[in-house]
Enzyme design. Structure first.
Site, short mmCIF file in Angstrom:
data_model
loop_
_atom_site.label_atom_id
_atom_site.label_comp_id
_atom_site.label_asym_id
_atom_site.label_seq_id
_atom_site.Cartn_x
_atom_site.Cartn_y
_atom_site.Cartn_z
N ALA A 1 0.81 -1.21 0.00
CA ALA A 1 0.00 0.00 0.00
C ALA A 1 0.85 1.27 0.00
O ALA A 1 0.33 2.35 0.26
CB ALA A 1 -0.91 -0.03 1.22
N ASN B 1 2.71 -3.27 7.55
CA ASN B 1 3.57 -3.93 6.57
C ASN B 1 4.34 -2.89 5.78
O ASN B 1 5.45 -3.12 5.35
CB ASN B 1 2.72 -4.78 5.63
CG ASN B 1 2.17 -5.98 6.33
OD1 ASN B 1 2.90 -6.88 6.69
ND2 ASN B 1 0.87 -5.96 6.59
N HIS C 1 -0.56 7.08 3.84
CA HIS C 1 0.85 6.89 4.20
C HIS C 1 1.67 8.03 3.61
O HIS C 1 1.66 8.22 2.39
CB HIS C 1 1.38 5.56 3.65
CG HIS C 1 0.61 4.38 4.14
ND1 HIS C 1 0.53 4.04 5.48
CD2 HIS C 1 -0.11 3.45 3.48
CE1 HIS C 1 -0.20 2.95 5.61
NE2 HIS C 1 -0.61 2.58 4.42
N1 LIG Z 1 2.33 -5.64 2.20
C1 LIG Z 1 1.27 -4.85 2.40
O1 LIG Z 1 1.25 -3.66 2.08
C2 LIG Z 1 0.05 -5.44 3.04
C3 LIG Z 1 -1.14 -4.71 3.02
C4 LIG Z 1 -2.26 -5.29 3.60
C5 LIG Z 1 -2.17 -6.51 4.22
N2 LIG Z 1 -0.99 -7.16 4.28
C6 LIG Z 1 -0.85 -8.44 4.98
O2 LIG Z 1 -1.25 -9.49 4.11
C7 LIG Z 1 -1.84 -10.54 4.89
C8 LIG Z 1 -3.22 -10.88 4.34
O3 LIG Z 1 -4.06 -9.74 4.42
P1 LIG Z 1 -5.63 -9.88 4.19
O4 LIG Z 1 -6.20 -8.52 4.18
O5 LIG Z 1 -5.89 -10.79 3.06
O6 LIG Z 1 -6.06 -10.59 5.57
P2 LIG Z 1 -7.37 -11.46 5.85
O7 LIG Z 1 -7.52 -11.50 7.32
O8 LIG Z 1 -8.50 -11.01 5.02
O9 LIG Z 1 -6.95 -12.93 5.33
C9 LIG Z 1 -5.92 -13.68 5.90
C10 LIG Z 1 -6.28 -15.16 5.74
O10 LIG Z 1 -5.14 -15.94 6.08
C11 LIG Z 1 -5.57 -17.04 6.89
N3 LIG Z 1 -4.43 -17.46 7.70
C12 LIG Z 1 -3.90 -16.87 8.80
N4 LIG Z 1 -2.83 -17.54 9.23
C13 LIG Z 1 -2.66 -18.59 8.37
C14 LIG Z 1 -1.71 -19.65 8.29
N5 LIG Z 1 -0.73 -19.80 9.17
N6 LIG Z 1 -1.85 -20.54 7.28
C15 LIG Z 1 -2.85 -20.44 6.38
N7 LIG Z 1 -3.78 -19.45 6.42
C16 LIG Z 1 -3.68 -18.54 7.39
C17 LIG Z 1 -6.75 -16.49 7.67
O11 LIG Z 1 -7.59 -17.54 8.15
C18 LIG Z 1 -7.44 -15.61 6.63
O12 LIG Z 1 -8.37 -16.32 5.86
C19 LIG Z 1 -1.89 -10.03 6.34
O13 LIG Z 1 -0.81 -10.54 7.09
C20 LIG Z 1 -1.76 -8.54 6.19
O14 LIG Z 1 -1.15 -7.92 7.32
C21 LIG Z 1 0.11 -6.66 3.67
#
Ligand SMILES: NC(=O)c1ccc[n+]([C@@H]2O[C@H](COP(=O)([O-])OP(=O)(O)OC[C@H]3O[C@@H](n4cnc5c(N)ncnc54)[C@H](O)[C@@H]3O)[C@@H](O)[C@H]2O)c1
Length: 271
Positions: A124, A192, A222
């Site tokens: 993001a 992140n 941000h």
């Molecule tokens: N890089 C970036 O800029 C950025 C931005 C937003 C989110 N993220 C990260 O990306 C990830 C996903 O975000 P999202 O919005 O899709 O979240 P979300 O909560 O919608 O989905 C995450 C999914 O992963 C599953 N999960 C959790 N731990 C797990 C594991 N050990 N094994 C398998 N499945 C697992 C959960 O049950 C859920 O369905 C998060 O960690 C979030 O912090 C990164």
């Protein structure tokens, strides 16, 4: 003409980001990628996603998914990302990590990569292109100010630790002011962007982070300020939160899909 070999993809985490990446693999990017497997600790999430996809996508356990694919996409959690990267490195698979926060303090893992490729999308945040170029010279400071509506910070360990109640905040308030290292520990699901900024720049101990909230905010904003030999960069990204998960910005989903596309493209644009 010879048909190009499709890159076999497996997605770990079938939530907001994982679902959109899965759909992109099957729609926009299906000339380059073949989604073969998905996995989630919550089986319902995996089943729900499978129902929206082609029948041939398998639901597998993490270990089996990694064995079966060329590229593993992690979109699960900061707790899981370093373990996933470690397994992919051992099994010589390419890996794409969204939960960058989980990699801080584990930089040695990144240094140990030799046979795999590790992709860390900008998510993001805008400005990483300039930061990477600027890192060729000396950088004196990197500061990130993140503004999010209160619901985008809900559940953060730092708030509980400090006894801060989001419902009681009635005006613009600086919730956190410290290092990226501290921000990622205190707000693992939110920053992140702080983690990727640290990895691309001067590290988590020297990167400064401020987290601000207000009931009047509607977007995840941000602002990055970087100073160094090159001069000064200031960027501001006003992100629309995704409807499925207000902690995740729509731009993070777009960034993931754009990075995937770039993996398969012969022409790379930007730093
Ligand atoms: N890089 C970036 O800029 C950025 C931005 C937003 C989110 N993220 C990260 O990306 C990830 C996903 O975000 P999202 O919005 O899709 O979240 P979300 O909560 O919608 O989905 C995450 C999914 O992963 C599953 N999960 C959790 N731990 C797990 C594991 N050990 N094994 C398998 N499945 C697992 C959960 O049950 C859920 O369905 C998060 O960690 C979030 O912090 C990164």
């Amino acid at each position: 003409m010879q048909k190009l070999k499709l890159i076999k993809v497996g997605i770990i985490g079938c939530g907001t980001i994982g679902s959109q990446i899965a759909k992109a693999c099957q729609d926009k990017l299906n000339d380059k990628f073949e989604l073969v497997a998905i996995c989630d600790i919550d089986e319902d999430k995996a089943r729900n996603l499978k129902n929206l996809l082609d029948k041939k996508v398998s639901i597998l356990r993490t270990e089996d998914l990694i064995k079966k694919v060329d590229l593993v996409v992690e979109a699960a959690s900061a707790k899981a990302s370093s373990e996933i990267i470690e397994r992919c490195i051992k099994m010589r698979r390419d890996v794409f990590i969204m939960s960058i926060g989980g990699l801080l303090g584990k930089e040695s893992l990144l240094r140990s990569v030799s046979k795999s490729r590790v992709y860390l999308p900008s998510g993001a945040l805008c400005g990483l292109d300039g930061l990477k170029s600027a890192s060729t010279g000396k950088i004196s400071s990197v500061t990130l100010t993140t503004r999010k509506p209160p619901k985008g910070l809900a559940g953060a360990p730092y708030l509980m630790e400090k006894g801060l109640e989001l419902s009681k905040i009635d005006k613009e308030t600086v919730i956190f002011d410290g290092t990226a290292e501290g921000a990622v520990k205190g707000f693992p699901q939110n920053v992140n962007v702080a983690a990727i900024l640290s990895l691309a720049g001067i590290g988590a101990e020297r990167t400064r982070v401020r987290i601000v909230t207000s009931p009047d905010y509607t977007k995840n904003v941000h602002e990055v300020e970087i100073s160094g030999d090159f001069g000064r960069i200031m960027t501001k990204t006003e992100n629309v939160p995704s409807t499925a998960n207000p902690k995740t910005s729509q731009m993070a989903i777009f960034s993931a899909i754009a990075t995937l596309k770039e993996i398969a493209d012969s022409v790379k644009i930007g730093t």
